[in-house]
Design a protein around this motif. Structure first.
Motif, PDB file in Angstrom:
ATOM      1  N   VAL A 193      -8.506  -4.852   1.514  1.00  9.52           N
ATOM      2  CA  VAL A 193      -7.290  -4.714   0.698  1.00  9.52           C
ATOM      3  C   VAL A 193      -6.883  -3.258   0.546  1.00  9.52           C
ATOM      4  O   VAL A 193      -5.696  -2.911   0.644  1.00  9.52           O
ATOM      5  N   ARG A 194      -7.845  -2.389   0.308  1.00  5.71           N
ATOM      6  CA  ARG A 194      -7.497  -0.987   0.065  1.00  5.71           C
ATOM      7  C   ARG A 194      -6.801  -0.377   1.281  1.00  5.71           C
ATOM      8  O   ARG A 194      -5.834   0.388   1.150  1.00  5.71           O
ATOM      9  N   VAL A 195      -7.259  -0.752   2.470  1.00  6.55           N
ATOM     10  CA  VAL A 195      -6.635  -0.252   3.699  1.00  6.55           C
ATOM     11  C   VAL A 195      -5.200  -0.752   3.811  1.00  6.55           C
ATOM     12  O   VAL A 195      -4.288  -0.009   4.190  1.00  6.55           O
ATOM     13  N   VAL A 196      -4.974  -2.028   3.467  1.00  5.16           N
ATOM     14  CA  VAL A 196      -3.622  -2.589   3.510  1.00  5.16           C
ATOM     15  C   VAL A 196      -2.694  -1.808   2.584  1.00  5.16           C
ATOM     16  O   VAL A 196      -1.566  -1.435   2.968  1.00  5.16           O
ATOM     17  N   LEU A 197      -3.140  -1.524   1.370  1.00  2.98           N
ATOM     18  CA  LEU A 197      -2.313  -0.794   0.415  1.00  2.98           C
ATOM     19  C   LEU A 197      -2.027   0.624   0.906  1.00  2.98           C
ATOM     20  O   LEU A 197      -0.906   1.132   0.750  1.00  2.98           O
ATOM     21  N   GLU A 198      -3.006   1.255   1.517  1.00  2.00           N
ATOM     22  CA  GLU A 198      -2.798   2.601   2.049  1.00  2.00           C
ATOM     23  C   GLU A 198      -1.787   2.595   3.184  1.00  2.00           C
ATOM     24  O   GLU A 198      -0.958   3.512   3.307  1.00  2.00           O
ATOM     25  N   ARG A 199      -1.826   1.547   4.018  1.00  2.00           N
ATOM     26  CA  ARG A 199      -0.857   1.427   5.110  1.00  2.00           C
ATOM     27  C   ARG A 199       0.554   1.209   4.558  1.00  2.00           C
ATOM     28  O   ARG A 199       1.528   1.753   5.071  1.00  2.00           O
ATOM     29  N   LEU A 200       0.672   0.401   3.494  1.00  2.00           N
ATOM     30  CA  LEU A 200       1.973   0.189   2.863  1.00  2.00           C
ATOM     31  C   LEU A 200       2.494   1.484   2.254  1.00  2.00           C
ATOM     32  O   LEU A 200       3.685   1.813   2.377  1.00  2.00           O
ATOM     33  N   ASP A 201       1.612   2.230   1.597  1.00  2.00           N
ATOM     34  CA  ASP A 201       2.001   3.518   1.023  1.00  2.00           C
ATOM     35  C   ASP A 201       2.525   4.454   2.114  1.00  2.00           C
ATOM     36  O   ASP A 201       3.556   5.113   1.958  1.00  2.00           O
ATOM     37  N   ALA A 202       1.793   4.513   3.220  1.00  2.00           N
ATOM     38  CA  ALA A 202       2.168   5.405   4.309  1.00  2.00           C
ATOM     39  C   ALA A 202       3.517   5.027   4.910  1.00  2.00           C
ATOM     40  O   ALA A 202       4.286   5.901   5.345  1.00  2.00           O
ATOM     41  N   ALA A 203       3.812   3.732   4.925  1.00  2.00           N
ATOM     42  CA  ALA A 203       5.072   3.253   5.491  1.00  2.00           C
ATOM     43  C   ALA A 203       6.215   3.272   4.484  1.00  2.00           C
ATOM     44  O   ALA A 203       7.368   2.994   4.847  1.00  2.00           O
ATOM     45  N   GLY A 204       5.888   3.561   3.219  1.00  2.00           N
ATOM     46  CA  GLY A 204       6.909   3.597   2.185  1.00  2.00           C
ATOM     47  C   GLY A 204       7.425   2.231   1.779  1.00  2.00           C
ATOM     48  O   GLY A 204       8.557   2.116   1.282  1.00  2.00           O
ATOM     49  N   VAL A 205       6.596   1.206   1.967  1.00  2.00           N
ATOM     50  CA  VAL A 205       6.988  -0.151   1.605  1.00  2.00           C
ATOM     51  C   VAL A 205       6.486  -0.449   0.191  1.00  2.00           C
ATOM     52  O   VAL A 205       5.276  -0.378  -0.061  1.00  2.00           O
ATOM     53  N   PRO A 206       7.363  -0.783  -0.737  1.00  2.00           N
ATOM     54  CA  PRO A 206       6.913  -1.076  -2.101  1.00  2.00           C
ATOM     55  C   PRO A 206       6.164  -2.401  -2.180  1.00  2.00           C
ATOM     56  O   PRO A 206       6.376  -3.297  -1.346  1.00  2.00           O
ATOM     57  N   TYR A 207       5.312  -2.517  -3.196  1.00  2.00           N
ATOM     58  CA  TYR A 207       4.567  -3.750  -3.402  1.00  2.00           C
ATOM     59  C   TYR A 207       4.331  -3.958  -4.886  1.00  2.00           C
ATOM     60  O   TYR A 207       4.460  -3.034  -5.704  1.00  2.00           O
ATOM     61  N   CYS A 208       4.014  -5.193  -5.231  1.00  2.00           N
ATOM     62  CA  CYS A 208       3.792  -5.548  -6.627  1.00  2.00           C
ATOM     63  C   CYS A 208       2.825  -6.727  -6.666  1.00  2.00           C
ATOM     64  O   CYS A 208       2.379  -7.216  -5.622  1.00  2.00           O
ATOM     65  N   VAL A 209       2.512  -7.175  -7.874  1.00  2.00           N
ATOM     66  CA  VAL A 209       1.650  -8.343  -8.035  1.00  2.00           C
ATOM     67  C   VAL A 209       2.380  -9.376  -8.883  1.00  2.00           C
ATOM     68  O   VAL A 209       3.073  -9.030  -9.849  1.00  2.00           O
TER      69      VAL A 209
END
Length: 211
Positions: free
Chosen positions: A89-105
């Motif tokens: 999961v942590r890697v997925v979130l880091e990839r989203l951060d790097a791509a500038g894609v927002p996320y939420c829960v």
């Protein structure tokens, strides 16, 4: 690429489902409802504790009126003892951060529960301001309102939902959103039948998201 990733919490971000359901198994046995861990997960994963209360009573458990608060106390204690992140999961979130894609829960669980599980893994600050809880909003999956509200909040037109339960997948499909279903404990056939795209390892998620 998607312009918002909406994560469920339990079973998607944190590996909490078996811990929570073992507490349920042990608790319900004290009220003369005896189910196995697999049966408990099949019955209750993806629901609310109020829903569990009603369903367990219908199955013969003699639960008190204040049972929901009782079970949350027991569940919180078990989760505080140690709730790991879902691997990758942590890697997925880091990839989203790097791509500038927002996320939420968006979760049927209480914010207090998510603070325990996400907090001990250093993820609370990432999600605390973008958290959509059924307990706060008064509407739970499979109703699509949680997901629709999250998308509206971000102004997203191509959101994607990451789920692990039938209620969650159903809510995503009702919201007319793409749903990627993480199947860690079985082949995910039930989730696929509802319209989700099933994956079995978080390492597969970045490619599925087009990262």
């Amino acid at each position: 690429m998607h312009d918002l990733v909406i994560f469920d919490c339990d079973g998607v971000l944190v590996d909490s489902e078996r811990l929570t359901n073992q507490v349920l198994v042990d608790n319900l046995a004290r009220y003369d409802l005896h189910v196995s861990l697999s049966e408990c997960m099949s019955l209750f994963v993806g629901g609310t504790m109020s829903g569990v209360h009603q369903q367990a009573r219908s199955l013969g458990a003699d639960l008190p009126d204040d049972w929901v608060e009782q079970i949350y106390t027991e569940v919180y204690a078990a989760l505080r003892a140690g709730t790991p992140l879902v691997p990758g999961v942590r890697v997925v979130l880091e990839r989203l951060d790097a791509a500038g894609v927002p996320y939420c829960v968006a979760s049927n669980g209480r914010p207090e529960k998510m603070q325990i599980t996400l907090g001990q893994n250093g993820l609370w600050d990432r999600f605390k301001d973008v958290m959509f809880s059924a307990q706060v909003m008064g509407t739970a999956k499979p109703d699509p309102t949680l997901f629709l509200t999250a998308a509206q909040h971000f102004g997203a037109v191509r959101p994607v939902v990451i789920e692990d339960s039938e209620n969650g997948v159903t809510a995503a499909i009702r919201a007319e959103m793409r749903c990627l279903a993480y199947a860690a404990h079985d082949d995910g056939a039930g989730l696929s039948a509802l319209g989700a795209e099933v994956f079995t390892q978080m390492s597969q998620l970045p490619e599925l998201l087009g990262l």
